[in-house]
Scaffold this motif. Structure first.
Motif, PDB file in Angstrom:
ATOM      1  N   GLY A 124       0.817  -1.207   0.000  1.00  0.00           N
ATOM      2  CA  GLY A 124       0.000   0.000   0.000  1.00  0.00           C
ATOM      3  C   GLY A 124       0.846   1.249   0.000  1.00  0.00           C
ATOM      4  N   SER A 125       2.037   1.158  -0.607  1.00  0.00           N
ATOM      5  CA  SER A 125       2.979   2.267  -0.530  1.00  0.00           C
ATOM      6  C   SER A 125       3.940   2.226  -1.699  1.00  0.00           C
ATOM      7  CB  SER A 125       3.763   2.188   0.790  1.00  0.00           C
ATOM      8  OG  SER A 125       4.674   3.254   0.900  1.00  0.00           O
ATOM      9  N   ALA A 126       4.592   3.362  -1.910  1.00  0.00           N
ATOM     10  CA  ALA A 126       5.669   3.434  -2.900  1.00  0.00           C
ATOM     11  C   ALA A 126       6.860   2.623  -2.414  1.00  0.00           C
ATOM     12  CB  ALA A 126       6.066   4.889  -3.115  1.00  0.00           C
ATOM     13  N   LEU A 127       7.616   2.095  -3.358  1.00  0.00           N
ATOM     14  CA  LEU A 127       8.836   1.346  -3.037  1.00  0.00           C
ATOM     15  C   LEU A 127      10.049   2.114  -3.537  1.00  0.00           C
ATOM     16  CD1 LEU A 127       7.967  -2.352  -4.013  1.00  0.00           C
ATOM     17  CD2 LEU A 127       7.598  -1.192  -1.844  1.00  0.00           C
ATOM     18  N   ALA A 128      11.149   1.988  -2.797  1.00  0.00           N
ATOM     19  CA  ALA A 128      12.415   2.531  -3.269  1.00  0.00           C
ATOM     20  C   ALA A 128      12.962   1.621  -4.362  1.00  0.00           C
ATOM     21  CB  ALA A 128      13.405   2.619  -2.109  1.00  0.00           C
ATOM     22  N   GLU A 129      13.894   2.157  -5.163  1.00  0.00           N
ATOM     23  CA  GLU A 129      14.505   1.355  -6.224  1.00  0.00           C
ATOM     24  C   GLU A 129      15.112   0.076  -5.652  1.00  0.00           C
ATOM     25  OE1 GLU A 129      14.572   1.991  -9.621  1.00  0.00           O
ATOM     26  OE2 GLU A 129      13.138   3.551  -9.111  1.00  0.00           O
ATOM     27  N   ALA A 130      15.686   0.179  -4.462  1.00  0.00           N
ATOM     28  CA  ALA A 130      16.359  -0.979  -3.854  1.00  0.00           C
ATOM     29  C   ALA A 130      15.381  -2.053  -3.406  1.00  0.00           C
ATOM     30  CB  ALA A 130      17.200  -0.517  -2.665  1.00  0.00           C
ATOM     31  N   GLU A 131      14.089  -1.731  -3.393  1.00  0.00           N
ATOM     32  CA  GLU A 131      13.097  -2.692  -2.922  1.00  0.00           C
ATOM     33  C   GLU A 131      12.396  -3.404  -4.066  1.00  0.00           C
ATOM     34  OE1 GLU A 131      11.737  -0.510   1.208  1.00  0.00           O
ATOM     35  OE2 GLU A 131      11.014   0.322  -0.669  1.00  0.00           O
ATOM     36  N   TRP A 133      10.155  -6.896  -3.240  1.00  0.00           N
ATOM     37  CA  TRP A 133      11.134  -7.809  -2.630  1.00  0.00           C
ATOM     38  C   TRP A 133      10.635  -8.416  -1.318  1.00  0.00           C
ATOM     39  CZ3 TRP A 133      16.099  -5.168  -0.222  1.00  0.00           C
ATOM     40  CH2 TRP A 133      15.726  -4.250   0.741  1.00  0.00           C
ATOM     41  N   ARG A 134       9.598  -7.797  -0.733  1.00  0.00           N
ATOM     42  CA  ARG A 134       9.067  -8.345   0.516  1.00  0.00           C
ATOM     43  C   ARG A 134       7.970  -9.371   0.252  1.00  0.00           C
ATOM     44  NH1 ARG A 134       9.260  -2.751   1.649  1.00  0.00           N
ATOM     45  NH2 ARG A 134      10.992  -2.203   3.033  1.00  0.00           N
ATOM     46  N   HIS A 135       7.004  -8.983  -0.596  1.00  0.00           N
ATOM     47  CA  HIS A 135       5.838  -9.831  -0.803  1.00  0.00           C
ATOM     48  C   HIS A 135       5.986 -10.776  -1.988  1.00  0.00           C
ATOM     49  CE1 HIS A 135       4.184  -6.362   1.482  1.00  0.00           C
ATOM     50  NE2 HIS A 135       3.553  -7.323   2.097  1.00  0.00           N
ATOM     51  N   LYS A 136       6.998 -10.538  -2.842  1.00  0.00           N
ATOM     52  CA  LYS A 136       7.236 -11.356  -4.037  1.00  0.00           C
ATOM     53  C   LYS A 136       6.038 -11.310  -4.986  1.00  0.00           C
ATOM     54  CE  LYS A 136      10.969 -12.507  -1.880  1.00  0.00           C
ATOM     55  NZ  LYS A 136      12.222 -11.781  -2.174  1.00  0.00           N
ATOM     56  N   THR A 137       5.282 -10.216  -4.918  1.00  0.00           N
ATOM     57  CA  THR A 137       4.123 -10.032  -5.794  1.00  0.00           C
ATOM     58  C   THR A 137       4.407  -8.944  -6.818  1.00  0.00           C
ATOM     59  OG1 THR A 137       3.230  -8.539  -4.110  1.00  0.00           O
ATOM     60  CG2 THR A 137       2.408 -10.800  -4.122  1.00  0.00           C
ATOM     61  N   GLU A 197      29.333  -3.112   2.911  1.00  0.00           N
ATOM     62  CA  GLU A 197      28.074  -3.867   2.874  1.00  0.00           C
ATOM     63  C   GLU A 197      28.075  -4.814   1.681  1.00  0.00           C
ATOM     64  OE1 GLU A 197      25.940  -3.860   5.301  1.00  0.00           O
ATOM     65  OE2 GLU A 197      26.975  -2.232   6.325  1.00  0.00           O
ATOM     66  N   GLY A 198      26.981  -5.570   1.538  1.00  0.00           N
ATOM     67  CA  GLY A 198      26.816  -6.458   0.388  1.00  0.00           C
ATOM     68  C   GLY A 198      26.683  -5.668  -0.901  1.00  0.00           C
ATOM     69  N   SER A 199      26.937  -6.329  -2.013  1.00  0.00           N
ATOM     70  CA  SER A 199      26.961  -5.624  -3.300  1.00  0.00           C
ATOM     71  C   SER A 199      25.599  -5.052  -3.686  1.00  0.00           C
ATOM     72  CB  SER A 199      27.466  -6.570  -4.400  1.00  0.00           C
ATOM     73  OG  SER A 199      26.710  -7.759  -4.429  1.00  0.00           O
ATOM     74  N   ASP A 200      24.507  -5.527  -3.064  1.00  0.00           N
ATOM     75  CA  ASP A 200      23.187  -4.957  -3.360  1.00  0.00           C
ATOM     76  C   ASP A 200      23.054  -3.528  -2.840  1.00  0.00           C
ATOM     77  OD1 ASP A 200      23.347  -5.957  -0.740  1.00  0.00           O
ATOM     78  OD2 ASP A 200      21.171  -6.173  -0.590  1.00  0.00           O
ATOM     79  N   GLN A 201      23.960  -3.131  -1.938  1.00  0.00           N
ATOM     80  CA  GLN A 201      23.833  -1.789  -1.354  1.00  0.00           C
ATOM     81  C   GLN A 201      24.348  -0.680  -2.257  1.00  0.00           C
ATOM     82  OE1 GLN A 201      21.922  -1.304   1.240  1.00  0.00           O
ATOM     83  NE2 GLN A 201      21.625  -3.517   1.198  1.00  0.00           N
ATOM     84  N   HIS A 202      24.854  -1.021  -3.443  1.00  0.00           N
ATOM     85  CA  HIS A 202      25.100   0.036  -4.428  1.00  0.00           C
ATOM     86  C   HIS A 202      23.793   0.747  -4.759  1.00  0.00           C
ATOM     87  CE1 HIS A 202      28.904  -2.230  -5.621  1.00  0.00           C
ATOM     88  NE2 HIS A 202      29.308  -1.031  -5.283  1.00  0.00           N
ATOM     89  N   ARG A 203      22.718   0.004  -4.751  1.00  0.00           N
ATOM     90  CA  ARG A 203      21.420   0.636  -5.007  1.00  0.00           C
ATOM     91  C   ARG A 203      20.661   0.908  -3.717  1.00  0.00           C
ATOM     92  NH1 ARG A 203      16.865  -3.673  -6.890  1.00  0.00           N
ATOM     93  NH2 ARG A 203      17.371  -5.344  -5.453  1.00  0.00           N
ATOM     94  N   GLY A 204      21.240   0.538  -2.574  1.00  0.00           N
ATOM     95  CA  GLY A 204      20.592   0.727  -1.292  1.00  0.00           C
ATOM     96  C   GLY A 204      21.302   1.757  -0.437  1.00  0.00           C
TER      97      GLY A 204
END
Length: 952
Positions: free
Chosen positions: A188-195, A414-418, A582-589
């Motif tokens: 029910g909300s906007a997501l960041a690019e990292a999400e 990335w949370r709900h996989k929907t 951090e992990g490599s995913d944090q380039h976008r996080g």
């Protein structure tokens, strides 16, 4: 006679078996009771600062192997920097606001709770999760200021976040606008690019005809007189967006064809398609066609076409103009793009650039994924359910040319996989390309310079982050949630504008939040802040800040920022940080959000360097997954093998790529650990009766091989520290293992046993060996300590209670208050190194031949051999310089050197005909003549003045 009691055998309280699972928790307890972290801070006071700012893990769930990898890497770096002479405080942190915790509260207590109650319950839940994760990290041997971590939900940090927001507004970076954002119906909300992540999904791919609305315009564009009507055709994989179509896009430079088709379609005889797609499209649609005219895309600009549903319902009786767009391609589809500005970023920007106002944009999809009730034909439907209904309606209108199923990669939460969509909503943004009020560089320009000014480990991270910053849209800062730091705005009810005193008001509210937490925003009224007169004109905002803003501003809220202001831990830290890891995913996080916030606040990155590590995978390279049953829990490994094994695994793996872990891999690590521990056990055991204060031999009196061993240890330490400087730890482990097994185990300690065990206890020969062993042991323990922290601490404690008992180190609370060993230099170091390097080569050649003789059954141990060595030139001089010590270097009972006339070095090996000394096991001619069946030197060591050694 049993001579065992006459030998100087190793004695130590340092056990061969580590028994890590049982003993590590005791060390953890001791570290806490002795306040080891505080002792390190005290010992480091006044040194140059090194700041590794902790990227906060999210406070939800027990730690997993990825958490362990991350925290252990940080711990290794902190400890190595401390021992390299820096003051390296480590303040651990946790990310506490956001969706996952709010979902947990909804699951436990249900939806619809008042916001303040949700916040109160979420705060309690996050606190509980922090304590659980903290215990997991402490168990891994991570030393940190665990009693004073930073939590993004601490009142002061929440307040500082609001203060940071006020400064960004004051500088002119923040604006409100309508824009498509990544939207999750479940959140029910906007997501960041990292999400946002991508997964395969099957959708209907449809080709849809937009009928001509102005035949004369089409005729003019193609310079061809039409004799019938027709349509321009689009292709889309999102049929649900057709209801919101407001334009069509073509590429200005592409060629477009006017095609007469047969059989004729309900929309007429003509179709407009990109030239490069005509043949493929006609084949797919089972049509024949003739190209009757062509033109560049720019000629089609502003031509209007009917909406494909216009004939079915008057609610769609509108036209779609053609706008030019460079992003149109001919890789697939028809070369014409259907544009629904509410549901696509490119669509939105193009329509806005062509004069469409926010109020003109059609946005019929509500936050839960349902069409508004007023939408003709499909009101009240979920958009995914409406896809088939829209296709049926298009078919009824005669505007559906083709519909096929397509498996393609699609955006998911990335949370709900929907699946998620782009959805135009009114949000607060940080503008990437807005000129700030001081007319300085844009946020994008400043951030890109920040990337250029940052060091990257590994180096490829620079290009990755640079591309992300260069191509990213404006940052959506607002979220429609309850458990988050409020965007504490007062917004004009009619204009939507911020109150003119917003910056001042935010600072006042921040002061309240610092005392009462974000919950206070629910209790603050418009009247108390603005007065009764203005209260009628303004309303309180309900948006919260993106959780990436929480963690992305910790350089300000925690570290204190450039001016070292109100940061909650500013007195312990410094800005900018030397390193973010951090992990490599944090380039976008986190790396990304931290860079943007710091660029807005200070015009530079909040870090000097970025280090990224890969993800953990199983032994076959598969991603960790509960469904696959291939997850590895650090708690279970610690309980079964010891946390030390996880630490050694992390350090020995090249973290720049994926980190593979499995039982088989861990078993290999266990074997590596055992070899290292065995080496330490031998070293410490042979120092059991050595007093560093009274027994240490002056450097000039050390035997030659002892000086060489110290010199080689110094070379090792230099290599290890050079790798640590570049945050490379798998070569460190490799170098240590090679040194322990090959140099020490395979050479130095091997030849040293005779001197240590058989010479007089306090002889120069033995004390020289022990002096070298002390230098080597102290150096190795300190090199290992950042990685094998429990083992090094245990060994250091034994050393301090025995060998170092009368030295200042005796009172060490921990090995980590020490810096790396200052190993001595020798005047003839290079010559010594060259000489012994050649001796080792000759020894290796001899050992091969000894092994052949042993394999033939002529000797058992090498001590049964007598060797004649034939050498000339430099080799002869080197070997001759060792005198009678030559046999101890080669571990044979007799080694006679002969000047050879041949160029080639050669050996003559024969089994000894002499008797074995019962004490030292050398085969010597005088053994038979001695009543106790021992050799002359053993007799001297036991009953006389003792043998002399000069070289080995």
């Amino acid at each position: 006679m049993d001579y065992k009691d006459t030998l100087n055998l190793p004695q130590t309280n340092f056990p061969m078996r580590g028994n890590l699972p049982k003993r590590e928790p005791q060390w953890v307890k001791e570290w806490q009771e002795k306040k080891v972290y505080e002792a390190i801070r005290q010992a480091s006071a006044g040194r140059p600062l090194f700041i590794l700012h902790d990227g906060p893990p999210y406070a939800n769930g027990d730690i997993h192997i990825g958490h362990a990898t991350n925290k252990i890497l940080k711990d290794i770096i902190i400890k190595s920097k401390t021992m390299a002479g820096f003051d390296a405080p480590y303040i651990p942190g946790w990310d506490c606001h956001g969706m996952p915790i709010e979902i947990q509260i909804e699951k436990k207590y249900g939806k619809g709770l008042p916001t303040e109650e949700v916040q109160s319950k979420a705060r309690a839940y996050a606190k509980e999760q922090v304590e659980r994760q903290k215990a997991g990290f402490i168990r891994l041997g991570v030393l940190a200021d665990w009693d004073h971590p930073y939590l993004t939900m601490n009142f002061k940090n929440e307040a500082n976040e609001v203060r940071a927001l006020s400064e960004m507004i004051e500088k002119g970076y923040i604006y409100r606008g309508l824009k498509p954002v990544n939207w999750c119906f479940d959140c029910g909300s906007a997501l960041a690019e990292a999400e946002v992540e991508y997964a395969d999904r099957v959708d209907n791919a449809i080709d849809v005809a937009f009928p001509f609305s102005e035949l004369n315009g089409v005729s003019a564009a193609f310079d061809y007189t039409l004799d019938d009507s027709g349509a321009i055709v689009i292709w889309t994989t999102t049929p649900w967006t057709i209801v919101a179509n407001q334009a069509l896009n073509v590429h200005p430079e592409l060629e477009y064809d006017l095609v007469r088709v047969s059989p004729a379609l309900p929309t007429g005889n003509y179709l407009i398609l990109a030239k490069d797609r005509v043949a493929e499209c006609l084949k797919q649609w089972d049509l024949e066609g003739e190209v009757v005219a062509s033109c560049k895309g720019e000629k089609l600009a502003n031509l209007a076409f009917h909406h494909p549903l216009s004939s079915l319902d008057s609610g769609y009786d509108r036209i779609s103009p053609v706008y030019l767009a460079d992003y149109v391609s001919v890789d697939a589809g028809t070369g014409i793009v259907h544009s629904a500005p509410a549901y696509g970023v490119d669509d939105f920007l193009t329509c806005k650039a062509n004069g469409l106002k926010d109020s003109d944009i059609l946005s019929p999809v509500m936050s839960d994924g349902v069409y508004v009730s007023t939408l003709p034909l499909f009101g009240g439907m979920k958009i995914w359910d409406a896809n088939t209904k829209i296709i049926e309606a298009l078919k009824a209108c005669g505007t559906l040319i083709s519909s096929k199923k397509l498996n393609h990669s699609y955006m998911h939460c990335w949370r709900h996989k929907t699946p998620i969509i782009y959805r135009a909503t009114s949000q607060w943004f940080a503008g990437m390309d807005i000129k700030p009020k001081d007319n300085g560089p844009t946020l994008r320009e400043t951030a890109l310079k920040g990337v250029d000014d940052t060091a990257f480990f590994p180096a490829w991270g620079r290009a990755r982050l640079h591309a992300m910053i260069a191509n990213r849209p404006d940052w959506t800062l607002s979220r429609q949630r309850q458990w988050g730091v409020p965007m504490a705005f007062f917004v004009h009810k009619e204009t939507g504008e911020l109150h003119p005193r917003t910056v001042e008001l935010l600072k006042i509210i921040a002061d309240r939040i610092e005392k009462e937490g974000i919950e206070v925003w629910q209790r603050i009224t418009v009247e108390e802040m603005l007065g009764d007169q203005e209260a009628a004109l303004y309303e309180k905002g309900t948006d919260t800040l993106d959780v990436w803003f929480d963690s992305g501003t910790t350089h300000y809220t925690v570290m204190g920022g450039k001016d070292h202001g109100q940061g909650s831990h500013a007195e312990k830290l410094a800005w900018p940080a030397d390193l973010y890891l951090e992990g490599s995913d944090q380039h976008r996080g986190w790396f990304h959000s931290s860079l943007l916030t710091s660029s807005m606040l200070y015009g530079r990155a909040p870090y000097k360097a970025l280090l990224t590590h890969g993800f953990t995978v199983d032994g076959e390279g598969r991603k960790m997954s509960k469904s696959l049953g291939n997850t590895v829990a650090p708690q279970e490994v610690s309980d079964r093998l010891g946390a030390e094994i996880i630490r050694l695994w992390v350090a020995s793996t090249d973290y720049s790529g994926e980190l593979s872990i499995s039982d088989q891999i861990l078993n290999r690590v266990v074997e590596s650990y055992r070899r290292i521990r065995n080496t330490l056990c031998f070293l410490i055991g042979n120092l059991g009766d050595f007093n560093a204060h009274t027994d240490k031999v002056p450097l000039e009196q050390l035997l030659e091989v002892d000086r060489y061993a110290i010199s080689e240890t110094k070379k090792l330490q230099d290599k290890v520290l050079a790798h640590c400087e570049k945050y490379e730890f798998h070569p460190v482990v490799s170098q240590l293992q090679i040194f322990c097994s090959e140099f020490l185990g395979g050479f130095y300690l091997d030849i040293l046993k005779d001197r240590l065990y058989t010479t007089k206890k306090d002889s120069l020969a033995r004390r020289s060996a022990q002096t070298a062993l002390l230098y080597i042991t102290q150096s190795l323990l300190k090199q290992m300590a950042p990685i094998l922290s429990f083992t090094a601490e245990e060994a250091w404690g034994v050393l301090c209670s025995t060998t170092l008992a009368d030295t200042p180190n005796a009172n060490d609370v921990t090995i980590f208050t020490n810096t790396y060993e200052q190993l001595p230099s020798f005047a003839d170091e290079q010559a010594l190194s060259d000489k012994w390097a050649r001796i080792l080569e000759i020894r290796a050649l001899l050992n091969k031949e000894l092994e052949n003789v042993r394999a033939a059954g002529k000797i058992g141990s090498s001590l049964q051999a007598e060797v004649d060595i034939y050498a000339r030139g430099t080799d002869f001089d080197i070997l001759n310089s060792l005198k009678d010590d030559l046999r101890f270097v080669f571990i044979v009972s007799r080694a006679d050197l002969h000047l050879s006339e041949d160029e080639e070095l050669r050996f003559s090996i024969a089994p000894s005909a002499e008797e074995k000394c019962e004490r030292c096991w050398h085969y010597r001619p005088e053994v038979n003549d001695h009543a106790d069946h021992i050799c002359q030197r053993c007799d001297s060591n036991l009953n006389g003045s003792g043998e002399e050694r000069h070289y080995a």
